[in-house]
Design a protein around this motif. Structure first.
Motif: not given
Length: 55
Positions: A13-19, A21, A44, A47-48
């Motif tokens: 998932p994209e969030e895993v790739k970003l994490a 990185d 955080k 963004l929230e």
């Protein structure tokens, strides 16, 4: 057909790739983990706030 080897990240998932990185960025720049966590909390919160202000 491509002969390039695939990585488990290719289908992540994209969030895993970003994490991954972000972890790489922090580690390669030798950022102190305590400073990194403080910065992550600031990001955080920002963004929230952006998410809640668009609703």
């Amino acid at each position: 057909m491509s002969d390039q080897p695939t990585s488990p990240l290719d289908n992540a998932p994209e969030e895993v790739k970003l994490a991954v990185d972000l972890i790489y960025l922090l580690e390669t720049n030798e950022i102190d983990p305590e400073i990194a966590l403080k910065a992550i909390n600031i990001v955080k919160n920002d963004l929230e706030n952006k998410l809640f202000s668009h609703k």
